[in-house]
Write a protein that holds these residues in place. Structure first.
Motif, mmCIF file in Angstrom:
data_model
loop_
_atom_site.group_PDB
_atom_site.id
_atom_site.type_symbol
_atom_site.label_atom_id
_atom_site.label_comp_id
_atom_site.label_asym_id
_atom_site.label_seq_id
_atom_site.Cartn_x
_atom_site.Cartn_y
_atom_site.Cartn_z
ATOM 1 N N GLY A 97 -16.680 53.809 -62.257
ATOM 2 C CA GLY A 97 -17.465 52.899 -63.085
ATOM 3 C C GLY A 97 -16.860 52.546 -64.424
ATOM 4 O O GLY A 97 -17.556 52.007 -65.296
ATOM 5 N N GLN A 98 -15.563 52.778 -64.609
ATOM 6 C CA GLN A 98 -14.930 52.521 -65.907
ATOM 7 C C GLN A 98 -13.867 51.434 -65.787
ATOM 8 O O GLN A 98 -12.946 51.543 -64.974
ATOM 9 C CB GLN A 98 -14.289 53.801 -66.448
ATOM 10 C CG GLN A 98 -15.281 54.934 -66.687
ATOM 11 C CD GLN A 98 -14.609 56.182 -67.220
ATOM 12 O OE1 GLN A 98 -13.653 56.102 -67.994
ATOM 13 N NE2 GLN A 98 -15.093 57.347 -66.801
ATOM 14 N N ASP A 99 -13.967 50.406 -66.626
ATOM 15 C CA ASP A 99 -12.993 49.320 -66.613
ATOM 16 C C ASP A 99 -11.584 49.807 -66.913
ATOM 17 O O ASP A 99 -10.601 49.275 -66.385
ATOM 18 C CB ASP A 99 -13.382 48.248 -67.636
ATOM 19 C CG ASP A 99 -14.569 47.412 -67.181
ATOM 20 O OD1 ASP A 99 -14.830 47.366 -65.958
ATOM 21 O OD2 ASP A 99 -15.239 46.810 -68.041
ATOM 22 N N ALA A 100 -11.465 50.805 -67.751
ATOM 23 C CA ALA A 100 -10.149 51.314 -68.153
ATOM 24 C C ALA A 100 -9.384 51.914 -66.977
ATOM 25 O O ALA A 100 -8.161 52.073 -67.050
ATOM 26 C CB ALA A 100 -10.309 52.361 -69.255
ATOM 27 N N ARG A 101 -10.079 52.246 -65.888
ATOM 28 C CA ARG A 101 -9.429 52.885 -64.740
ATOM 29 C C ARG A 101 -9.109 51.905 -63.614
ATOM 30 O O ARG A 101 -8.619 52.325 -62.562
ATOM 31 C CB ARG A 101 -10.317 53.999 -64.193
ATOM 32 C CG ARG A 101 -10.521 55.158 -65.174
ATOM 33 C CD ARG A 101 -11.271 56.282 -64.490
ATOM 34 N NE ARG A 101 -11.386 57.472 -65.337
ATOM 35 C CZ ARG A 101 -11.893 58.624 -64.945
ATOM 36 N NH1 ARG A 101 -12.360 58.761 -63.708
ATOM 37 N NH2 ARG A 101 -11.958 59.647 -65.771
ATOM 38 N N ILE A 102 -9.384 50.621 -63.820
ATOM 39 C CA ILE A 102 -9.148 49.645 -62.750
ATOM 40 C C ILE A 102 -7.680 49.600 -62.352
ATOM 41 O O ILE A 102 -7.341 49.634 -61.162
ATOM 42 C CB ILE A 102 -9.623 48.238 -63.181
ATOM 43 C CG1 ILE A 102 -11.154 48.193 -63.267
ATOM 44 C CG2 ILE A 102 -9.135 47.183 -62.186
ATOM 45 C CD1 ILE A 102 -11.705 46.857 -63.714
ATOM 46 N N ALA A 103 -6.789 49.527 -63.329
ATOM 47 C CA ALA A 103 -5.355 49.431 -63.029
ATOM 48 C C ALA A 103 -4.856 50.663 -62.282
ATOM 49 O O ALA A 103 -4.087 50.555 -61.319
ATOM 50 C CB ALA A 103 -4.563 49.242 -64.322
ATOM 51 N N THR A 104 -5.311 51.837 -62.718
ATOM 52 C CA THR A 104 -4.902 53.080 -62.048
ATOM 53 C C THR A 104 -5.407 53.108 -60.610
ATOM 54 O O THR A 104 -4.669 53.492 -59.689
ATOM 55 C CB THR A 104 -5.450 54.299 -62.808
ATOM 56 O OG1 THR A 104 -5.009 54.256 -64.163
ATOM 57 C CG2 THR A 104 -4.980 55.590 -62.169
ATOM 58 N N ALA A 105 -6.659 52.693 -60.421
ATOM 59 C CA ALA A 105 -7.238 52.685 -59.077
ATOM 60 C C ALA A 105 -6.499 51.707 -58.175
ATOM 61 O O ALA A 105 -6.187 52.020 -57.016
ATOM 62 C CB ALA A 105 -8.716 52.315 -59.153
ATOM 63 N N LEU A 106 -6.195 50.519 -58.711
ATOM 64 C CA LEU A 106 -5.485 49.519 -57.908
ATOM 65 C C LEU A 106 -4.088 50.010 -57.534
ATOM 66 O O LEU A 106 -3.638 49.836 -56.392
ATOM 67 C CB LEU A 106 -5.391 48.204 -58.676
ATOM 68 C CG LEU A 106 -4.655 47.058 -57.966
ATOM 69 C CD1 LEU A 106 -5.301 46.741 -56.629
ATOM 70 C CD2 LEU A 106 -4.611 45.817 -58.858
#
Length: 326
Positions: A97-106
């Protein structure tokens, strides 16, 4: 060698001509289905409702890009469904649920997709395992891996930004995921129709041995389409987190069947070498409209499956008769 290349070029030109007619036909069929839906359910074609249809179709359409590439080479990818699910649970669990983790997740999702594609492509190219068996086996392994990874209870949820892109419509009409699908669709069609790589894909599907004799490194082409298929499927699973808001262990279950159906309905020959992604776009929309409309008119799940199967078989028969004329 020169004669082989000339024959391959001539055959590619002929196939493009007939593939184009099949892809026009599927849009005519789509128009007929939409008009029938409007007559049976007034208001079905409202812009807001059609925006929702396109949003739903975009996930299948994106996943079908990879399936289209593999089928054009005469293969098939049966690991797409479980790749989508694994990407879905990885993406949700990393994002939390954190925008800051989008790049890491992708990034994690794409690495997983590349690993799956590498294994599929290696087994098919270097070990000579038939695509049906290789991708089915890899898909089963992936299923076991995500069950271990989640312990049967997936966690996590989508970041707000990803939800906005994949689950909301701007001005009630256009959603971010549809724009992403449109960009990927244009890139796919340009690559297939206007680049040497696209011509190599068609050549491998038409006749792999002749393509090899004409100087094409067919093994590399085959390896690459399975690598791309898995990466694109992983992307579709990642975007689905934004649509559903969280992850589910059955989120990708139907995508093997649906992507294959979208590709074949779109006019691509299951034997490879004929067709293209332009028709697959309409095929993905047709599959989504059928499922949506049959739900609206309260057809039970069993009935929806039967009707979808009958329609798919009818369309395949129509295409087979048309292609058989030449």
């Amino acid at each position: 060698m020169g004669d082989i290349k000339n024959r391959q070029t001539l055959k590619l030109d002929l196939i493009r001509k007939y593939s184009g007619s099949s892809q026009v036909m599927v849009y005519v069929i789509l128009a007929v289905i939409l008009l029938a839906a409007q007559m049976l359910s007034p208001g079905y074609l409202k812009p807001t409702h059609m925006a929702g249809i396109l949003r739903l179709a975009s996930f299948m359409g994106i996943a079908a890009i990879g399936q289209n590439l593999t089928i054009l080479t005469g293969g098939i990818d049966l690991s797409i469904a479980n790749t989508i699910t694994f990407a879905n649970v990885i993406g949700a669990q990393i994002m939390m649920g954190q925008d800051a983790r989008i790049a890491t997740a992708l990034a994690a999702v794409l690495v997983m997709g590349m690993a799956v594609g590498f294994i599929n492509g290696s087994g098919i190219h270097w070990l000579g395992i038939p695509p049906f068996i290789m991708t089915l086996g890899v898909g089963t392994v992936i299923q076991g891996l995500f069950l271990i990874y989640t312990k049967g209870a997936p966690k996590g949820n989508a970041a707000p930004m990803l939800r906005a892109v994949c689950g909301q419509s701007f001005l009630g009409i256009v959603s971010g995921i549809v724009v992403i699908w449109a960009i990927l669709a244009v890139v796919t069609m340009v690559v297939l129709k206007c680049t040497p790589y696209g011509r190599k894909i068609y050549s491998v599907g038409i006749n792999e041995q002749a393509a090899r004799f004409s100087g094409i490194r067919t093994g590399r082409v085959t390896f690459s389409v399975y690598l791309l298929s898995a990466v694109i499927a992983a992307m579709a699973g990642f975007f689905l987190v934004g649509y559903t808001g969280t992850s589910f262990l059955d989120v990708g279950t139907s995508y093997n069947t649906k992507t294959i159906a979208a590709v074949i309905i779109g006019g691509t020959a299951i034997t490879g070498g004929k067709g293209g992604y332009a028709g697959t776009i309409a095929g993905a929309v047709i599959m989504t409209v059928l499922d949506d409309f049959l739900t609206i008119v309260n057809i039970p799940e069993a009935g929806r499956q039967i009707m979808q199967g009958v329609i798919i078989l009818a369309l395949v028969l129509v295409y087979s008769r048309e292609k058989g004329k030449w």
